[in-house]
Design an enzyme around this catalytic site. Structure first.
Site, PDB file in Angstrom:
ATOM      1  N   LYS A  22      97.456  27.812  29.784  1.00 29.07           N
ATOM      2  CA  LYS A  22      97.089  29.135  30.325  1.00 29.07           C
ATOM      3  C   LYS A  22      95.576  29.260  30.451  1.00 29.07           C
ATOM      4  CE  LYS A  22      96.185  32.370  27.469  1.00 29.07           C
ATOM      5  NZ  LYS A  22      96.135  33.450  26.477  1.00 29.07           N
ATOM      6  N   ASP A  49     100.646  35.463  33.392  1.00 29.02           N
ATOM      7  CA  ASP A  49      99.180  35.532  33.296  1.00 29.02           C
ATOM      8  C   ASP A  49      98.482  34.856  34.482  1.00 29.02           C
ATOM      9  OD1 ASP A  49      99.407  36.955  30.983  1.00 29.02           O
ATOM     10  OD2 ASP A  49      98.212  35.591  29.738  1.00 29.02           O
ATOM     11  N   ASN A  92      98.695  42.098  31.132  1.00 27.09           N
ATOM     12  CA  ASN A  92      98.063  42.008  29.816  1.00 27.09           C
ATOM     13  C   ASN A  92      97.355  40.663  29.680  1.00 27.09           C
ATOM     14  OD1 ASN A  92      97.290  42.739  27.287  1.00 27.09           O
ATOM     15  ND2 ASN A  92      99.322  42.596  26.354  1.00 27.09           N
ATOM     16  N   GLY A  94      94.391  38.667  29.257  1.00 20.29           N
ATOM     17  CA  GLY A  94      92.976  38.672  28.856  1.00 20.29           C
ATOM     18  C   GLY A  94      92.168  37.654  29.640  1.00 20.29           C
ATOM     19  N   ARG A 122      93.148  47.305  24.499  1.00 17.10           N
ATOM     20  CA  ARG A 122      92.399  46.118  24.066  1.00 17.10           C
ATOM     21  C   ARG A 122      90.926  46.311  24.463  1.00 17.10           C
ATOM     22  NH1 ARG A 122      95.474  40.767  25.926  1.00 17.10           N
ATOM     23  NH2 ARG A 122      94.079  39.872  24.362  1.00 17.10           N
ATOM     24  N   SER A 171      86.073  36.106  22.130  1.00 16.60           N
ATOM     25  CA  SER A 171      85.208  35.123  22.796  1.00 16.60           C
ATOM     26  C   SER A 171      85.309  35.247  24.309  1.00 16.60           C
ATOM     27  CB  SER A 171      85.607  33.711  22.368  1.00 16.60           C
ATOM     28  OG  SER A 171      86.878  33.373  22.911  1.00 16.60           O
ATOM     29  N   GLN A 172      86.317  35.976  24.791  1.00 17.44           N
ATOM     30  CA  GLN A 172      86.533  36.056  26.237  1.00 17.44           C
ATOM     31  C   GLN A 172      85.402  36.803  26.953  1.00 17.44           C
ATOM     32  OE1 GLN A 172      90.484  37.689  26.622  1.00 17.44           O
ATOM     33  NE2 GLN A 172      91.475  35.738  26.208  1.00 17.44           N
ATOM     34  N   SER A 198      86.680  32.384  17.718  1.00 14.90           N
ATOM     35  CA  SER A 198      87.455  31.577  18.681  1.00 14.90           C
ATOM     36  C   SER A 198      86.573  30.596  19.458  1.00 14.90           C
ATOM     37  CB  SER A 198      88.198  32.497  19.652  1.00 14.90           C
ATOM     38  OG  SER A 198      88.991  33.438  18.970  1.00 14.90           O
ATOM     39  N   ASP A 321      95.667  31.488  18.170  1.00 13.58           N
ATOM     40  CA  ASP A 321      97.008  31.637  18.760  1.00 13.58           C
ATOM     41  C   ASP A 321      98.038  30.785  18.014  1.00 13.58           C
ATOM     42  OD1 ASP A 321      95.685  33.240  20.511  1.00 13.58           O
ATOM     43  OD2 ASP A 321      95.974  31.984  22.279  1.00 13.58           O
ATOM     44  N   LYS A 348      95.278  41.750  20.053  1.00 15.48           N
ATOM     45  CA  LYS A 348      95.875  40.928  21.110  1.00 15.48           C
ATOM     46  C   LYS A 348      97.098  41.622  21.711  1.00 15.48           C
ATOM     47  CE  LYS A 348      93.074  37.287  19.842  1.00 15.48           C
ATOM     48  NZ  LYS A 348      92.721  35.903  19.861  1.00 15.48           N
ATOM     49  N   GLU A 349      98.147  40.880  22.066  1.00 18.03           N
ATOM     50  CA  GLU A 349      99.268  41.481  22.790  1.00 18.03           C
ATOM     51  C   GLU A 349      99.871  42.664  22.032  1.00 18.03           C
ATOM     52  OE1 GLU A 349      98.131  38.652  23.076  1.00 18.03           O
ATOM     53  OE2 GLU A 349      98.919  37.499  24.769  1.00 18.03           O
ATOM     54  N   ARG A 352      99.044  41.874  15.869  1.00 16.17           N
ATOM     55  CA  ARG A 352      99.857  40.730  15.417  1.00 16.17           C
ATOM     56  C   ARG A 352      99.931  40.629  13.897  1.00 16.17           C
ATOM     57  NH1 ARG A 352      98.017  36.137  19.934  1.00 16.17           N
ATOM     58  NH2 ARG A 352      99.630  36.734  21.420  1.00 16.17           N
ATOM     59  N   HIS A 395     104.662  37.446  23.589  1.00 16.03           N
ATOM     60  CA  HIS A 395     105.272  36.112  23.774  1.00 16.03           C
ATOM     61  C   HIS A 395     105.216  35.256  22.514  1.00 16.03           C
ATOM     62  CE1 HIS A 395     101.090  34.448  25.022  1.00 16.03           C
ATOM     63  NE2 HIS A 395     100.944  35.654  24.526  1.00 16.03           N
ATOM     64  N   ARG A 396     104.080  35.347  21.793  1.00 13.54           N
ATOM     65  CA  ARG A 396     103.967  34.465  20.612  1.00 13.54           C
ATOM     66  C   ARG A 396     104.825  34.941  19.444  1.00 13.54           C
ATOM     67  NH1 ARG A 396     100.797  30.914  22.705  1.00 13.54           N
ATOM     68  NH2 ARG A 396      99.062  31.633  23.974  1.00 13.54           N
ATOM     69  N   LYS A 420     104.950  35.682  29.737  1.00 14.99           N
ATOM     70  CA  LYS A 420     103.481  35.796  29.836  1.00 14.99           C
ATOM     71  C   LYS A 420     102.835  34.418  29.960  1.00 14.99           C
ATOM     72  CE  LYS A 420      99.532  38.216  27.771  1.00 14.99           C
ATOM     73  NZ  LYS A 420      98.465  37.274  27.515  1.00 14.99           N
TER      74      LYS A 420
HETATM   75  O1  LIG Z   1      89.549  32.336  26.356  1.00 15.98           O
HETATM   76  C1  LIG Z   1      90.749  32.127  26.198  1.00 15.98           C
HETATM   77  O2  LIG Z   1      91.407  31.424  26.994  1.00 15.98           O
HETATM   78  C2  LIG Z   1      91.421  32.694  25.021  1.00 15.98           C
HETATM   79  C3  LIG Z   1      90.695  33.083  23.918  1.00 15.98           C
HETATM   80  C4  LIG Z   1      91.326  33.609  22.692  1.00 15.98           C
HETATM   81  O3  LIG Z   1      91.060  35.000  22.623  1.00 15.98           O
HETATM   82  P1  LIG Z   1      89.876  35.643  21.700  1.00 15.98           P
HETATM   83  O4  LIG Z   1      88.593  35.054  22.090  1.00 15.98           O
HETATM   84  O5  LIG Z   1      89.987  37.097  22.047  1.00 15.98           O
HETATM   85  O6  LIG Z   1      90.227  35.330  20.265  1.00 15.98           O
HETATM   86  C5  LIG Z   1      92.832  33.374  22.677  1.00 15.98           C
HETATM   87  O7  LIG Z   1      93.430  34.136  21.673  1.00 15.98           O
HETATM   88  C6  LIG Z   1      93.456  33.701  24.011  1.00 15.98           C
HETATM   89  O8  LIG Z   1      94.854  33.491  23.996  1.00 15.98           O
HETATM   90  C7  LIG Z   1      92.887  32.802  25.083  1.00 15.98           C
HETATM   91  C1  LIG Z   2      95.834  36.451  23.011  1.00 15.25           C
HETATM   92  C2  LIG Z   2      96.510  35.919  24.015  1.00 15.25           C
HETATM   93  O1  LIG Z   2      96.361  36.239  25.321  1.00 15.25           O
HETATM   94  P1  LIG Z   2      95.146  36.852  26.175  1.00 15.25           P
HETATM   95  O2  LIG Z   2      94.676  35.741  27.050  1.00 15.25           O
HETATM   96  O3  LIG Z   2      95.773  37.972  26.952  1.00 15.25           O
HETATM   97  O4  LIG Z   2      94.078  37.316  25.241  1.00 15.25           O
HETATM   98  C3  LIG Z   2      97.551  34.898  23.764  1.00 15.25           C
HETATM   99  O5  LIG Z   2      98.023  34.268  24.727  1.00 15.25           O
HETATM  100  O6  LIG Z   2      97.945  34.685  22.594  1.00 15.25           O
END
Ligand SMILES: O=C(O)C1=C[C@@H](OP(=O)(O)O)[C@@H](O)[C@H](O)C1
Ligand SMILES: C=C(OP(=O)(O)O)C(=O)O
Length: 437
Positions: A22, A49, A92, A94, A122, A171-172, A198, A321, A348-349, A352, A395-396, A420
């Site tokens: 993903k 996604d 949803n 991210g 979020r 970290s996103q 992350s 994750d 997160k979703e 958790r 999903h997780r 997802k």
């Molecule tokens: O950048 C990414 O692809 C992701 C970063 C992580 O999120 P966080 O940085 O919010 O922990 C992870 O949990 C998410 O499923 C995917």
């Molecule tokens: C946190 C997750 O997704 P997202 O990319 O929406 O943050 C995930 O896939 O566990």
């Protein structure tokens, strides 16, 4: 409500071809869309996604054609999107929402970005604050600090771009800024305040940017510098590696249920942080083998008898994750497992930490839930029978709790939430397990 009844499982063995990652899929789609040239993407993840990302990019005027079930041809716009007005719904996801906010903030257009109700809970404030430092024009349409957002044209304030982003919520935000800012062609310096969580996901971002010819100078996890006049150029063809987080459920199945279970598509050369899940399983006593493009897990043995896994105490910040898989695997380990540094689970979703605590307790586990940790004591005898696991549109939650069937028959409520990231999860899971009945 829809549900899935899993009978008790006797053993697990077999090989799974993983769906595409993903995190890599959505990064590649965005970079290919921004790049000069045509990119052929193979083995893309097909799931909600990635669908949201594909639909958003199409609406923004990017030329996208599907060439086979999971292959796409993307005609990059070479910097700026053609469409200067759009309303985008991103579910949803991210990995779609956060990077698109950063990119669209620079596009000199009018964009509205929304998602499902949970996406609107979020946080996005740290990213908006960072973008506002360079003049971005972003308005909160609902609660301040949260989606939905209205983005209007930007007037970049300085020749060189220098901004600070917080790193301790997701970290996103940093990933979004890193991917977006090179389209300005300016020199960019990003400082991270607070501890970056992350981190392997940021390493993943830098690795994908490098494939498109943009280089980042990095000082630890605090400072990222991009020299001016860098532009994304298509590498031609990109093959997406298998999803390391999705691998975790099958590897845990091998470690609990005999094995060997092999996943194909990720291995020792993977750029995804969640391959480190295999190390955590190994610490629990599982037998792990790894090649460049596969990982295999089997149950620890005592002579010919299966030996239970051992509890561990682990800082899970690097595998947020896959750590959920560890929480359910802990039901089958001897001793008390502690998963630390997982505060981000709450954003997160679903929350958790709360969801995992509640559902593990239904199965008879003793739980201590801290602000950023979870301590799991498996039940003394067998898991509680007759339990229906709620999945909270996560999903997780659904995928992790399929492992509970190694103890007792279990009902998974709303199993379709796996779409997802892994729509065929339960079909694949059933392929590698033998039920007792
Ligand atoms: O950048 C990414 O692809 C992701 C970063 C992580 O999120 P966080 O940085 O919010 O922990 C992870 O949990 C998410 O499923 C995917
Ligand atoms: C946190 C997750 O997704 P997202 O990319 O929406 O943050 C995930 O896939 O566990």
């Amino acid at each position: 409500m829809n549900w899935l009844d899993l009978p008790a499982i006797r053993m697990a063995q077999g090989t799974i071809q993983l769906p595409g990652s993903k995190s890599i899929s959505n990064r590649i789609l965005l970079l290919a869309a921004l790049a000069h040239g045509i990119t052929h993407v193979r083995d893309l993840l097909v799931s909600d996604d990635t669908d949201y990302m594909l639909k958003a990019l199409t609406k923004l005027g990017v030329g996208i054609s599907q060439t086979s079930e999971n292959s796409y041809r993307i005609t990059g716009v070479g910097g700026y999107f053609r469409e200067k007005e759009a309303s985008l719904f991103l579910g949803n996801a991210g990995t779609a929402y956060r990077p698109l906010v950063a990119v669209l903030a620079l596009m000199s257009g009018h964009y509205r970005l929304s998602g499902v109700a949970r996406m609107h809970e979020r946080p996005i404030g740290d990213l908006v604050d960072a973008l506002r430092q360079i003049g971005a024009n972003i308005t909160y349409l609902g609660n301040p600090g949260y989606p939905p957002l209205q983005i209007n044209p930007v007037a970049l304030e300085h020749e060189d771009i220098h901004l600070t982003v917080k790193g301790d919520v997701s970290s996103q935000y940093l990933t979004g800024l890193l991917m977006a800012l090179p389209i300005t062609g300016r020199k960019i310096t990003i400082e991270v305040s607070g501890t970056l969580i992350s981190q392997p996901y940021v390493a993943l971002t830098l690795a994908q940017m490098r494939k498109f010819g943009v280089l980042v100078e990095q000082t630890a996890w605090r400072r990222f510098v991009l020299q001016a006049h860098q532009h994304y150029c298509s590498p031609g063809e990109i093959v997406v590696e298998g999803d390391a987080s999705s691998a975790s459920y099958f590897l845990a199945a091998g470690a609990i249920g005999g094995g060997p279970v092999r996943v194909q598509g990720v291995g020792s050369e993977s750029v995804q942080g969640d391959v480190k899940f295999a190390e955590a399983l190994e610490k629990m006593g599982a037998y792990i083998r790894m090649g460049t493009n596969w990982i295999e897990a089997s149950c620890p043995l005592n002579g010919t008898a299966r030996r239970p896994l051992q509890a561990i105490e682990l800082d899970c910040n690097h595998i947020p994750d896959a750590a959920m898989t560890l929480a359910v695997a802990a039901l089958f380990a001897k001793g008390v497992t502690t998963l630390k540094n997982i505060a981000s689970w709450r954003l997160k979703e679903t929350d958790r930490l709360a969801a995992m605590s509640k559902e593990l307790q239904k199965l008879g586990a003793g739980i201590e839930e801290g602000h950023d940790y979870l301590r799991i004591t498996p039940p003394e005898n067998s898991l509680a029978a007759g339990v229906a696991i709620d999945t909270y549109d996560d999903h997780r939650m659904a995928m992790s709790f399929s492992l509970a069937a190694f103890g007792v028959p279990v009902r998974i409520n709303d199993p379709d939430c796996v779409k997802k990231t892994f729509p065929e999860y339960f079909d694949q899971f059933k392929r590698i397990v033998c039920f007792k009945e």
